[in-house]
Design a protein around this motif. Structure first.
Motif, PDB file in Angstrom:
ATOM      1  N   VAL A  94       0.855  -1.188   0.000  1.00  0.00           N
ATOM      2  CA  VAL A  94       0.000   0.000   0.000  1.00  0.00           C
ATOM      3  C   VAL A  94       0.890   1.237   0.000  1.00  0.00           C
ATOM      4  CG1 VAL A  94      -1.758   1.291   1.268  1.00  0.00           C
ATOM      5  CG2 VAL A  94      -1.852  -1.216   1.200  1.00  0.00           C
ATOM      6  N   ARG A  97      -3.311   5.372   1.325  1.00  0.00           N
ATOM      7  CA  ARG A  97      -4.406   4.715   2.044  1.00  0.00           C
ATOM      8  C   ARG A  97      -5.428   4.123   1.071  1.00  0.00           C
ATOM      9  NH1 ARG A  97      -8.849   7.455   6.009  1.00  0.00           N
ATOM     10  NH2 ARG A  97      -9.720   5.482   6.627  1.00  0.00           N
ATOM     11  N   VAL A  98      -5.784   2.845   1.322  1.00  0.00           N
ATOM     12  CA  VAL A  98      -6.751   2.149   0.478  1.00  0.00           C
ATOM     13  C   VAL A  98      -7.990   1.865   1.310  1.00  0.00           C
ATOM     14  CG1 VAL A  98      -7.241   0.055  -0.846  1.00  0.00           C
ATOM     15  CG2 VAL A  98      -4.959   1.082  -0.941  1.00  0.00           C
ATOM     16  N   ASP A  99      -9.138   2.284   0.789  1.00  0.00           N
ATOM     17  CA  ASP A  99     -10.417   1.967   1.419  1.00  0.00           C
ATOM     18  C   ASP A  99     -11.409   1.610   0.305  1.00  0.00           C
ATOM     19  OD1 ASP A  99     -11.180   4.391   0.295  1.00  0.00           O
ATOM     20  OD2 ASP A  99     -11.039   5.499   2.163  1.00  0.00           O
ATOM     21  N   GLY A 102     -11.031   4.000  -2.791  1.00  0.00           N
ATOM     22  CA  GLY A 102      -9.837   3.998  -3.626  1.00  0.00           C
ATOM     23  C   GLY A 102      -8.556   4.066  -2.829  1.00  0.00           C
ATOM     24  N   GLY A 103      -7.451   4.238  -3.543  1.00  0.00           N
ATOM     25  CA  GLY A 103      -6.127   4.309  -2.974  1.00  0.00           C
ATOM     26  C   GLY A 103      -5.112   3.868  -4.009  1.00  0.00           C
ATOM     27  N   ARG A 104      -3.849   3.747  -3.584  1.00  0.00           N
ATOM     28  CA  ARG A 104      -2.778   3.344  -4.503  1.00  0.00           C
ATOM     29  C   ARG A 104      -1.949   2.228  -3.873  1.00  0.00           C
ATOM     30  NH1 ARG A 104      -3.949   5.480  -9.085  1.00  0.00           N
ATOM     31  NH2 ARG A 104      -4.050   7.713  -9.235  1.00  0.00           N
ATOM     32  N   ILE A 105      -1.537   1.275  -4.728  1.00  0.00           N
ATOM     33  CA  ILE A 105      -0.673   0.181  -4.292  1.00  0.00           C
ATOM     34  C   ILE A 105       0.442  -0.001  -5.310  1.00  0.00           C
ATOM     35  CG2 ILE A 105      -2.491  -1.079  -3.057  1.00  0.00           C
ATOM     36  CD1 ILE A 105      -2.638  -2.970  -5.508  1.00  0.00           C
ATOM     37  N   SER A 113      -4.146   1.755  -9.100  1.00  0.00           N
ATOM     38  CA  SER A 113      -5.226   2.228  -8.234  1.00  0.00           C
ATOM     39  C   SER A 113      -5.829   0.977  -7.600  1.00  0.00           C
ATOM     40  CB  SER A 113      -6.278   2.992  -9.043  1.00  0.00           C
ATOM     41  OG  SER A 113      -6.840   2.181 -10.039  1.00  0.00           O
ATOM     42  N   ALA A 114      -6.352   1.145  -6.408  1.00  0.00           N
ATOM     43  CA  ALA A 114      -6.880  -0.009  -5.682  1.00  0.00           C
ATOM     44  C   ALA A 114      -8.054   0.411  -4.824  1.00  0.00           C
ATOM     45  CB  ALA A 114      -5.789  -0.618  -4.805  1.00  0.00           C
ATOM     46  N   ARG A 115      -8.857  -0.563  -4.479  1.00  0.00           N
ATOM     47  CA  ARG A 115      -9.912  -0.328  -3.488  1.00  0.00           C
ATOM     48  C   ARG A 115     -10.090  -1.599  -2.680  1.00  0.00           C
ATOM     49  NH1 ARG A 115     -13.387  -0.685  -8.131  1.00  0.00           N
ATOM     50  NH2 ARG A 115     -14.864  -2.382  -7.863  1.00  0.00           N
ATOM     51  N   THR A 138      -8.190  -1.207 -11.795  1.00  0.00           N
ATOM     52  CA  THR A 138      -8.211  -1.111 -10.331  1.00  0.00           C
ATOM     53  C   THR A 138      -8.078  -2.500  -9.716  1.00  0.00           C
ATOM     54  OG1 THR A 138      -9.657   0.808 -10.464  1.00  0.00           O
ATOM     55  CG2 THR A 138      -9.560  -0.325  -8.352  1.00  0.00           C
TER      56      THR A 138
END
Length: 142
Positions: A94, A97-99, A102-105, A113-115, A138
């Motif tokens: 991570v 911050r991912v929630d 969204g967020g970034r990894i 992008s990640a969630r 994502t």
């Protein structure tokens, strides 16, 4: 001019090889092998009835044995996952911050992008997460 039976069987085998090449239907190849077996029987002096029985027996046996094996192999999933499929199940770091929004990894050396899979989960930077799915560009993580 009388052509011997084994030559006719070889002609039949070659004739069955043509649709095998043109249609890629392996059954023609199996019948061509049956014709070759009948040609061998004719070469040993067996009668026409025995030659036909050899042709039928070898052709049917090959189709009955080889075809189901080929079907099983055709229906198996590839052992080597590539593309997006290869990313599922991998771990990522991570970066932001991912929630659930969204967020970034960092995944496989690239920033994605990640969630979070679960709406209540929050992953802070520096934490390792598992990629469970890829939705477009994502990564869905948990």
């Amino acid at each position: 001019m009388d052509i011997e039976a084994w030559i006719w069987w070889l002609v039949a085998a070659a004739g069955l090889g043509i649709p095998l090449v043109l249609t890629a239907m392996p059954e023609f190849g199996m019948m061509a092998v049956g014709a070759m077996a009948a040609a061998i029987g004719a070469g040993f002096g067996l009668g026409l009835v025995a030659q036909v029985l050899i042709f039928v027996a070898v052709s049917v046996a090959l189709i009955a044995v080889v075809r189901p094996i080929a079907a099983r192999h055709r229906n198996q999933r590839p052992q080597l996952a590539t593309g997006v499929e290869a990313l599922k199940g991998r771990q990522a770091l991570v970066l932001e911050r991912v929630d659930a929004r969204g967020g970034r990894i960092k995944l496989a050396g690239e920033i994605w992008s990640a969630r979070a899979l679960d709406e209540d989960q929050v992953f802070e930077p520096g934490r390792r997460v598992d990629v469970v799915e890829i939705d477009g560009a994502t990564a869905i993580v948990m």
